[in-house]
Design a protein around this motif. Sequence first.
Motif, mmCIF file in Angstrom:
data_model
loop_
_atom_site.group_PDB
_atom_site.id
_atom_site.type_symbol
_atom_site.label_atom_id
_atom_site.label_comp_id
_atom_site.label_asym_id
_atom_site.label_seq_id
_atom_site.Cartn_x
_atom_site.Cartn_y
_atom_site.Cartn_z
ATOM 1 N N GLY A 61 4.428 11.126 1.084
ATOM 2 C CA GLY A 61 5.555 12.044 0.904
ATOM 3 C C GLY A 61 6.859 11.343 0.572
ATOM 4 O O GLY A 61 7.815 11.980 0.145
ATOM 5 N N ILE A 62 6.923 10.001 0.784
ATOM 6 C CA ILE A 62 8.142 9.286 0.402
ATOM 7 C C ILE A 62 8.189 9.149 -1.125
ATOM 8 O O ILE A 62 7.171 9.237 -1.800
ATOM 9 C CB ILE A 62 8.255 7.891 1.055
ATOM 10 C CG1 ILE A 62 7.083 6.983 0.644
ATOM 11 C CG2 ILE A 62 8.374 8.002 2.553
ATOM 12 C CD1 ILE A 62 7.233 5.526 1.064
ATOM 13 N N GLN A 63 9.419 8.950 -1.618
ATOM 14 C CA GLN A 63 9.638 8.734 -3.046
ATOM 15 C C GLN A 63 10.056 7.270 -3.190
ATOM 16 O O GLN A 63 10.951 6.812 -2.477
ATOM 17 C CB GLN A 63 10.821 9.613 -3.456
ATOM 18 C CG GLN A 63 10.622 10.495 -4.635
ATOM 19 C CD GLN A 63 11.904 11.268 -4.908
ATOM 20 O OE1 GLN A 63 12.669 11.580 -3.989
ATOM 21 N NE2 GLN A 63 12.137 11.579 -6.160
ATOM 22 N N VAL A 64 9.413 6.530 -4.091
ATOM 23 C CA VAL A 64 9.711 5.102 -4.246
ATOM 24 C C VAL A 64 9.998 4.787 -5.708
ATOM 25 O O VAL A 64 9.283 5.243 -6.597
ATOM 26 C CB VAL A 64 8.520 4.224 -3.775
ATOM 27 C CG1 VAL A 64 8.830 2.737 -3.952
ATOM 28 C CG2 VAL A 64 8.186 4.518 -2.324
ATOM 29 N N TYR A 78 6.654 10.188 -6.225
ATOM 30 C CA TYR A 78 6.193 10.522 -4.878
ATOM 31 C C TYR A 78 4.891 9.807 -4.567
ATOM 32 O O TYR A 78 4.005 9.722 -5.406
ATOM 33 C CB TYR A 78 5.982 12.033 -4.752
ATOM 34 C CG TYR A 78 7.289 12.781 -4.621
ATOM 35 C CD1 TYR A 78 7.931 12.874 -3.381
ATOM 36 C CD2 TYR A 78 7.889 13.378 -5.724
ATOM 37 C CE1 TYR A 78 9.138 13.550 -3.257
ATOM 38 C CE2 TYR A 78 9.091 14.051 -5.603
ATOM 39 C CZ TYR A 78 9.713 14.135 -4.371
ATOM 40 O OH TYR A 78 10.905 14.789 -4.254
ATOM 41 N N LEU A 79 4.799 9.293 -3.353
ATOM 42 C CA LEU A 79 3.570 8.658 -2.891
ATOM 43 C C LEU A 79 2.834 9.624 -1.957
ATOM 44 O O LEU A 79 3.439 10.593 -1.479
ATOM 45 C CB LEU A 79 3.915 7.364 -2.150
ATOM 46 C CG LEU A 79 4.101 6.089 -2.995
ATOM 47 C CD1 LEU A 79 2.791 5.713 -3.684
ATOM 48 C CD2 LEU A 79 5.181 6.230 -4.033
ATOM 49 N N PRO A 80 1.563 9.376 -1.676
ATOM 50 C CA PRO A 80 0.790 10.295 -0.824
ATOM 51 C C PRO A 80 1.454 10.580 0.528
ATOM 52 O O PRO A 80 1.324 11.674 1.063
ATOM 53 C CB PRO A 80 -0.546 9.557 -0.636
ATOM 54 C CG PRO A 80 -0.681 8.733 -1.875
ATOM 55 C CD PRO A 80 0.715 8.287 -2.213
ATOM 56 N N PHE A 85 0.829 -1.200 0.000
ATOM 57 C CA PHE A 85 0.000 0.000 0.000
ATOM 58 C C PHE A 85 0.862 1.248 0.000
ATOM 59 O O PHE A 85 0.670 2.157 -0.792
ATOM 60 C CB PHE A 85 -0.926 0.014 1.231
ATOM 61 C CG PHE A 85 -2.048 -0.974 1.138
ATOM 62 C CD1 PHE A 85 -3.183 -0.683 0.387
ATOM 63 C CD2 PHE A 85 -1.979 -2.193 1.784
ATOM 64 C CE1 PHE A 85 -4.226 -1.603 0.288
ATOM 65 C CE2 PHE A 85 -3.001 -3.114 1.698
ATOM 66 C CZ PHE A 85 -4.135 -2.819 0.957
ATOM 67 N N GLU A 86 1.860 1.273 0.904
ATOM 68 C CA GLU A 86 2.720 2.453 1.019
ATOM 69 C C GLU A 86 3.539 2.685 -0.249
ATOM 70 O O GLU A 86 3.908 3.804 -0.567
ATOM 71 C CB GLU A 86 3.650 2.316 2.234
ATOM 72 C CG GLU A 86 2.931 2.301 3.567
ATOM 73 C CD GLU A 86 2.254 3.630 3.900
ATOM 74 O OE1 GLU A 86 2.663 4.664 3.354
ATOM 75 O OE2 GLU A 86 1.290 3.615 4.705
ATOM 76 N N TYR A 87 3.845 1.628 -0.976
ATOM 77 C CA TYR A 87 4.621 1.756 -2.216
ATOM 78 C C TYR A 87 3.730 2.050 -3.422
ATOM 79 O O TYR A 87 4.208 2.110 -4.555
ATOM 80 C CB TYR A 87 5.407 0.461 -2.502
ATOM 81 C CG TYR A 87 6.650 0.279 -1.665
ATOM 82 C CD1 TYR A 87 7.018 1.187 -0.679
ATOM 83 C CD2 TYR A 87 7.495 -0.816 -1.882
ATOM 84 C CE1 TYR A 87 8.156 0.999 0.083
ATOM 85 C CE2 TYR A 87 8.645 -1.010 -1.127
ATOM 86 C CZ TYR A 87 8.956 -0.104 -0.139
ATOM 87 O OH TYR A 87 10.094 -0.296 0.606
ATOM 88 N N VAL A 122 13.910 1.308 -3.925
ATOM 89 C CA VAL A 122 14.685 2.390 -3.329
ATOM 90 C C VAL A 122 13.686 3.421 -2.813
ATOM 91 O O VAL A 122 12.765 3.807 -3.542
ATOM 92 C CB VAL A 122 15.618 3.018 -4.377
ATOM 93 C CG1 VAL A 122 16.319 4.235 -3.801
ATOM 94 C CG2 VAL A 122 16.644 1.996 -4.847
ATOM 95 N N VAL A 123 13.840 3.793 -1.547
ATOM 96 C CA VAL A 123 12.907 4.737 -0.928
ATOM 97 C C VAL A 123 13.683 5.941 -0.408
ATOM 98 O O VAL A 123 14.672 5.779 0.302
ATOM 99 C CB VAL A 123 12.143 4.062 0.245
ATOM 100 C CG1 VAL A 123 11.205 5.054 0.919
ATOM 101 C CG2 VAL A 123 11.384 2.841 -0.260
#
Lengths: 436, 436
Positions: free
Chosen positions: B124-127, B120-122, A395-397, B427-428
Motif C-alpha cells: 500500500g505504500i507508494q515508492v 504503489y507497492l502491494p 523487497f518492500e520497494y 521517496v516513500v
Amino acid sequence: MAIISRFPFSQASQTMTESVLDYMTRLGRAAREASRVLARATTAQKNRALQAAAAALDAAREELVRANREDLEAGRANGLDEAMLDRLALTPARIDDMIEGLRQVATLPDPIGEIRDMRYLPSGIQVGKMRVPLGVVGIIYESRPNVTIDAASLCLKSGNATILRGGSEAIHSNQAIARCIQLGLAEAELPAAAVQVVETTDRAAVGALITMPEYVDVIVPRGGKGLIERISRDAKVPVIKHLDGICHVFIDQAADLDKAIRIADNAKTQRYAPCNTMETLLVHASIAARVLPPLTAIYCEKGVELRGCPRTCELLGSHVLAASEEDWSTEYNAPILSIRIVDSLDEAIQHINRYGSQHTDAIVTENFTDARRFITEVDSASVMVNASTRFADGFEYGLGAEIGISTDKLHARGPVGLEGLTSEKYVVFGDGHVRT
Amino acid sequence: MAIISRFPFSQASQTMTESVLDYMTRLGRAAREASRVLARATTAQKNRALQAAAAALDAAREELVRANREDLEAGRANGLDEAMLDRLALTPARIDDMIEGLRQVATLPDPIGEIRDMRYLPSGIQVGKMRVPLGVVGIIYESRPNVTIDAASLCLKSGNATILRGGSEAIHSNQAIARCIQLGLAEAELPAAAVQVVETTDRAAVGALITMPEYVDVIVPRGGKGLIERISRDAKVPVIKHLDGICHVFIDQAADLDKAIRIADNAKTQRYAPCNTMETLLVHASIAARVLPPLTAIYCEKGVELRGCPRTCELLGSHVLAASEEDWSTEYNAPILSIRIVDSLDEAIQHINRYGSQHTDAIVTENFTDARRFITEVDSASVMVNASTRFADGFEYGLGAEIGISTDKLHARGPVGLEGLTSEKYVVFGDGHVRT
C-alpha cells in the motif's frame, strides 16, 4: 592455506601448492571471461539458469541440510553463540525462501539492454543510453547462507559474474548451494565461472578480492560494521555499502495522532536489530503532551528503554532516563530509544542531518508543505511521509530482492537491486556523420 | 604558504597565519553549509544567478583581460610553452564562449527534484525516486580558465556547492572570473560559499581537498594523466575521471565505403589532441584493399604517420611502418595512427576490449546484426555506429556542457553533465502504513 573441500562443478578447484593470491587471480580472470559471455546472454537463458537452480535446490534439500549440519556442528564446537547459529541454520522454511527468491528474480524484468532517451541532436546524430552489466561483482558476507542465493541470482539476472566469499563457518552450506547454482548455469549453457564460491577460508582471499580492479568491478560487503569498515579502508575497487542505520521518525505538529503512534511503535518495535529500525524519535513540542504518554505506555509494555532530552524527561518523569549527547548518534540495534522534543520542523531537519546516518528518516504529518519540505531537505537515502522506516528494503520497494543498502550518494543510494548492479553506456547512431 | 591575492567577495579570505589545512577545512565547512541552501534553491533562483554571472562577465571584459595578462606575463617569465600559454589565454572569443556557456546552462531543464517511477507497492505504500544534488563537488584542473565557468555553472544548476582549484598559472584569471560568479550568486541571494575558488597556490591544498569526505562528496580532476593518477591514488573521496582515450574505428566488411573513409578521416584528423580522437583503425580483411589505399592517401596528405600490422604493411608498402605490440595500447594524442586488419567482427571486438580504454569506439557498417552486436559487446562508455568518435562529448550529446568524461562504470559513464552531478533518493508515501 586451509582447503575445506573440493568443489566438483567449479573450474576453480584449488591445488595444495597454489598461493591464495594465485588462486584468487585465477578466479578473477575466469570471472572476467565469464562476464563477457554473461553480458550477451539472453534474458531467456538467464531465467532458465535461475529456474533450473531453483529446481536443483528443491531436489537437493537433503544434501543442503546435511552440509548445513556439518557447519552447525563445527560452529557449536567452535563456540558460536545462539544468534550466530540461528543465522547459520538452513531450515526447510529458509530453503523454501531461497527457491522462491530465485523464481522471483527470474520473473523480474531484465534491465540489461534497455535503451532510454534516444533522440536526435542538432548535428544529426542520435544519442541514447543503454543499460549494461557492471562486469564482475565480489560479495563478502558473514554467516547467512541464503545471501549466496540472493547475491548470485541478482548478479546473474543483471548479467554480472560473481565471486562469493561467505563466512568460513558456512562453507559447507555455501558450497552445497553453489553446486545447485552450477547445475542451473550448466542447464542454461552459461559458463561455470559466472558464479564462483571462494573455496578457501584463508582471510588473505578477502584481501586479494578487494584489490584486483582488473578483475573485479565492485565489492559489496554484507555484515557487521567492523567488516565493512575494514573492507572500505583497504579496497582498491569501488565498494557499495552502508555503515550505520541511525533512523529517525519526526512527529510533526500537524501529525494525525493514530498514525503517529502506529508508526513510532512499528518503526522501533517490529524488530530491534535491522538497520532501518528507528533509533531516535523527534516530537514537535506542540503535540508532545498528547502523543508521548500513550507511546510511552506502549514502549514500556514492550520493554523498550527510553532516553530523553530534558523536556522529554520533564514530561515523562520516571519512565525515561536522561539522554547524553552520544545517544543522538548511537545505533542501538536494541530495545532502546532516544527521544527529543523540538520546536519546529527546521529543528527536526537540522537534527536529522547532523546526527543521522543518511539512511532512512520519516515524518508523520497531514501538512502538505511540511511533508514537501521534509522530503526535499532531509539528506537521506530514503525519506518517508506517514510510513514506518521499516519499509526501507529491497523487497518492500519492489526491487525483487536487494544486494545491500547504500548510504553513499554516488552510483547507488538506498536499497540496491538489479539497477544498482548495472551501468549505462552511450549509444550513438549516425549515417556517416562526422564532426565539423 | 604563498598567498597570491585577497578575494574581495569571498567569505573565505585566508589570513597569513592560517595553515593550508585549516584554510581548506574552513572552505569545506562553508561549502557544506552552502550546499544545504543550494539543495533547496528554486530553479528560478539558480537561473538568475547564472544569468547575472553572465552579465557580470560581459561587464568585466576589461578586468578579465587585465587579470589574464598578469597570468600570461608571469607564465612567459616562468617559461611556459606556447601550447600552455594558448590554453591560458582569455581572448574576446573565449569570453564570449563563457558567457554563452552560462546562458546555455541556465536554459537547461533543472534535474533537481524530479521524481520518477512513483508507484504503489502491494503493502500500500507508494515508492519513487527523487533526483537530488550530490552536495559538494571539488574540481581540480590545470591552466584553462574557462573550466572555472563550466564547472561552476554545472554544479550550481545541479544544486551542488563547488570548491575550485585551478592551476596556479591561471590564478588571477580564475579569481577575476570568480568575482563575476560571486556577483551572480549575490544577485540571486545565494550564499557566496556556493562557489569558492581556492586562493592559495600551495599544493597542500589539493591534498587537503581530496581527503575531506566529511565536506567534499566527489572530486573531478581535469588535466593530464599524471595529475589524474596522483589524485585517484591519494583521494579518500570518490573521483569521477578518465585516464586514457584509446578509441577505435572498425570498418566492417559491410561498411559503406564513403562513410568509412569520411569517418576514419574525421575521427583521426579533425583534431589530434582530444581524448575522443581515434588511435587505432581496425579494418575487415575483405574490405581492406578497397578502403585502405584511399584512406592512406588522405592520411599521408595530412601528415599522419601510419603504423600497421604485417598485413597492413604488405598492403600499403612504404606508406606504413611496422606497429609494435605497444602501439595497440598507446594514446598518441598526435598525428600517428595504428592500423590492423582483422578477419571478423569477433576479432575486432576482442581487440577493442583487450587494448582499448573503454572510452569511445565506433563501427562503420550497413549490416544490422553486426551493428547490434558491436554496441552490445564492446564494453566502452560510448559505442557508435556510422559516426565519428569525435562526437563523444557533452555538448554534442546535448548535455549542455560537461564537467568531464568518465571511463569508470560506477555512477557516471562517458561525458558527465548535470545528471552525473546528482544522486537519487527513495521517496516513500504512506497513510500511516506500518510493516507487518
